[in-house]
Design a protein around this motif. Structure first.
Motif, PDB file in Angstrom:
ATOM      1  N   SER A  16      42.636  53.636  31.215  1.00 50.61           N
ATOM      2  CA  SER A  16      41.632  52.209  31.098  1.00 50.61           C
ATOM      3  C   SER A  16      41.380  52.035  31.980  1.00 50.61           C
ATOM      4  O   SER A  16      41.535  53.216  33.442  1.00 50.61           O
ATOM      5  CB  SER A  16      42.119  50.952  30.210  1.00 50.61           C
ATOM      6  N   THR A  36      42.586  50.003  34.170  1.00 51.11           N
ATOM      7  CA  THR A  36      43.741  49.861  34.989  1.00 51.11           C
ATOM      8  C   THR A  36      44.518  51.567  35.339  1.00 51.11           C
ATOM      9  O   THR A  36      44.820  51.031  37.100  1.00 51.11           O
ATOM     10  CB  THR A  36      45.493  49.340  34.218  1.00 51.11           C
ATOM     11  N   THR A  81      36.829  38.385  34.243  1.00 47.19           N
ATOM     12  CA  THR A  81      36.058  38.751  33.157  1.00 47.19           C
ATOM     13  C   THR A  81      37.507  37.341  32.919  1.00 47.19           C
ATOM     14  O   THR A  81      36.598  36.688  31.819  1.00 47.19           O
ATOM     15  CB  THR A  81      36.978  39.573  32.367  1.00 47.19           C
TER      16      THR A  81
HETATM   17  C1  PLP Z   1      37.429  43.213  34.944  1.00 49.31           C
HETATM   18  C2  PLP Z   1      38.710  43.409  34.529  1.00 49.31           C
HETATM   19  N1  PLP Z   1      39.085  44.330  35.269  1.00 49.31           N
HETATM   20  C3  PLP Z   1      40.255  45.570  34.722  1.00 49.31           C
HETATM   21  C4  PLP Z   1      40.477  45.310  33.529  1.00 49.31           C
HETATM   22  C5  PLP Z   1      41.291  46.421  32.845  1.00 49.31           C
HETATM   23  O1  PLP Z   1      40.917  47.314  31.521  1.00 49.31           O
HETATM   24  P1  PLP Z   1      41.573  47.475  31.184  1.00 49.31           P
HETATM   25  O2  PLP Z   1      42.167  46.804  29.852  1.00 49.31           O
HETATM   26  O3  PLP Z   1      40.381  49.087  30.977  1.00 49.31           O
HETATM   27  O4  PLP Z   1      42.557  48.522  31.422  1.00 49.31           O
HETATM   28  C6  PLP Z   1      39.518  44.402  32.567  1.00 49.31           C
HETATM   29  C7  PLP Z   1      40.090  44.494  31.191  1.00 49.31           C
HETATM   30  O5  PLP Z   1      39.678  43.724  30.456  1.00 49.31           O
HETATM   31  C8  PLP Z   1      39.100  43.227  33.457  1.00 49.31           C
HETATM   32  O6  PLP Z   1      37.804  42.740  32.923  1.00 49.31           O
END
Ligand code: PLP
Length: 399
Positions: A64, A66, A144
């Protein structure tokens, strides 16, 4: 018993268009078959168009956003390297935390939540770094948690003005494929995203685009890594294969979502996000409520974080929306818990959907004790949408 449609207005995962969902409903296939590259090589090429890079290398990691953060750091930096980061929301906070946990020496600039990347302060610190101690600068393009978009081009200018050689890392998880992003023009070295936002897919892919300079840095970088090793990927990706089992269904979905993005036109996708977001903002203003984003320059076209009146608990607004009206709003994260609810407006979205979100937000706000005039937000958004109607609707009837 819930009836009718469920409305998903969190800022990711986003709504998956039905043709994309159907495209993923395919039998399992052999990921070592001679023709597997027919599917994957086109994905790499087309993702480069989305990142707006000619020379960058795209990586598709099962994972993902992260995971893509971690891949970016571990492939290009050394333990103890100094990096410059700003913290202005939950996601930029988590990226700082990861960098610290991975052993980087993080110079953190704390900014009030509601503002974005402090370009001037970055410029000052880069200018003062005469011996090039700072190896990388990190920018969360779209925070976000607060609905704030930052000026990545401005950070590039700051680096150039100081003739600073640091790598530029950008988190584009909630911006890429929905807010203007230009990897080559802005000299971005590592751009990170995930599959579940602008690309309108389930979570499951950590996606990166990496500049030639960062690829070169990865050859000497000594941070420990194994699963996310760029060079293992590069070798096999060249012919369309992967060092481990790739998620083929997601690839079929990605193929279809990229086709949709290009059928609409990437510029049109970005313009649509702006148009829809502005309608939502007009609605919020008509309620007499305020965004977390402290000025228009920071307004995000993918998510609006809305402050509720002091005597209202935003968690109640979200609970009521979910339980009574079949709608999911984003919650207030960390210091914004209870004070804020978020309307995600990205991905597969149109005016009607945004008006539904506003109308159900009015019902939920009122039930949670806020004084809102029914229809005020909806009408303000309608006025905006009426004045700013799209020239022509995309025709994807062929699907
Ligand atoms: C700006 C931003 N960075 C990183 C992430 C983390 O991504 P993930 O949840 O796909 O690991 C998010 C998740 O919403 C995000 O909005």
């Amino acid at each position: 018993m819930k009836t009718g449609q469920t409305h998903l207005f969190i800022p990711g995962p986003t709504n998956i268009p039905e043709p994309v969902r159907q495209a993923m409903n395919v039998p399992m296939q052999d990921m070592r078959a001679p023709d597997f590259g027919d599917l994957t090589l086109g994905l790499f090429a087309d993702l480069k168009r989305v990142f707006r890079t000619e020379t960058g290398q795209v990586f598709l990691f099962p994972g993902s956003g992260t995971g893509a953060w971690e891949a970016a750091i571990t492939n290009t930096l050394n333990p103890g390297d100094k990096v410059l980061m700003a913290r202005f929301g939950q996601f930029s906070h988590l990226w700082v935390e990861m960098a610290q946990r991975l052993g980087l020496d993080v110079e953190v600039v704390d900014v009030p939540w509601g503002a974005g990347c402090p370009v001037k302060e970055f410029s000052r610190r880069l200018g003062a770094d005469k011996h090039g101690q700072i190896k990388a600068v990190f920018v969360t393009h779209n925070e976000t948690a607060t609905g704030v978009t930052s000026d990545v081009a401005g950070v590039r200018r700051a680096l150039d003005e100081c003739m600073h050689d640091a790598l530029l890392f950008v988190d584009g998880v909630s911006s890429i494929a929905s807010i203007d992003f230009r990897m080559d023009d802005w000299g971005v070295d590592l751009a990170v995203t995930g599959s579940q936002k602008g690309l309108m897919l389930p979570a499951g892919l950590g996606i990166l685009a990496v500049s030639e300079k960062a690829m070169e840095a990865s050859k000497a970088a000594t941070m420990r890594r194994a699963y996310f090793e760029f060079s293992d990927m590069v070798n096999l990706n060249a012919t369309g294969y992967f060092p481990y089992t790739p998620p083929t269904q997601l690839f079929h979905g990605l193929r279809r979502s990229l086709d949709r993005i290009f059928a609409e036109g990437l510029d049109n996708v970005i313009a649509r996000h702006h148009r829809l977001a502005e309608g939502v903002r007009r609605g919020v203003q008509a309620w007499g409520l305020h965004l977390v984003a402290e000025s228009p320059a920071f307004y995000s076209d993918t998510v609006s974080a809305i402050r509720v009146p002091r005597d209202v608990d935003a968690r109640e607004v979200i609970r009521i929306g979910y339980e009574r009206y079949n709608i999911s709003f984003g919650t207030g994260l960390a210091q914004l818990a209870g004070k804020v609810f978020r309307i995600g407006h990205l991905g597969d979205l149109n005016e009607g959907m945004c008006l539904t979100a506003l109308s159900l937000a009015e019902l939920s706000l009122a039930a949670a004790g806020a004084k809102v005039e029914f229809g005020a937000g909806v009408a303000a958004a309608q006025d905006w949408y009426a004045e700013n109607a799209p020239a022509a609707r995309m025709n994807i009837a062929a699907e």
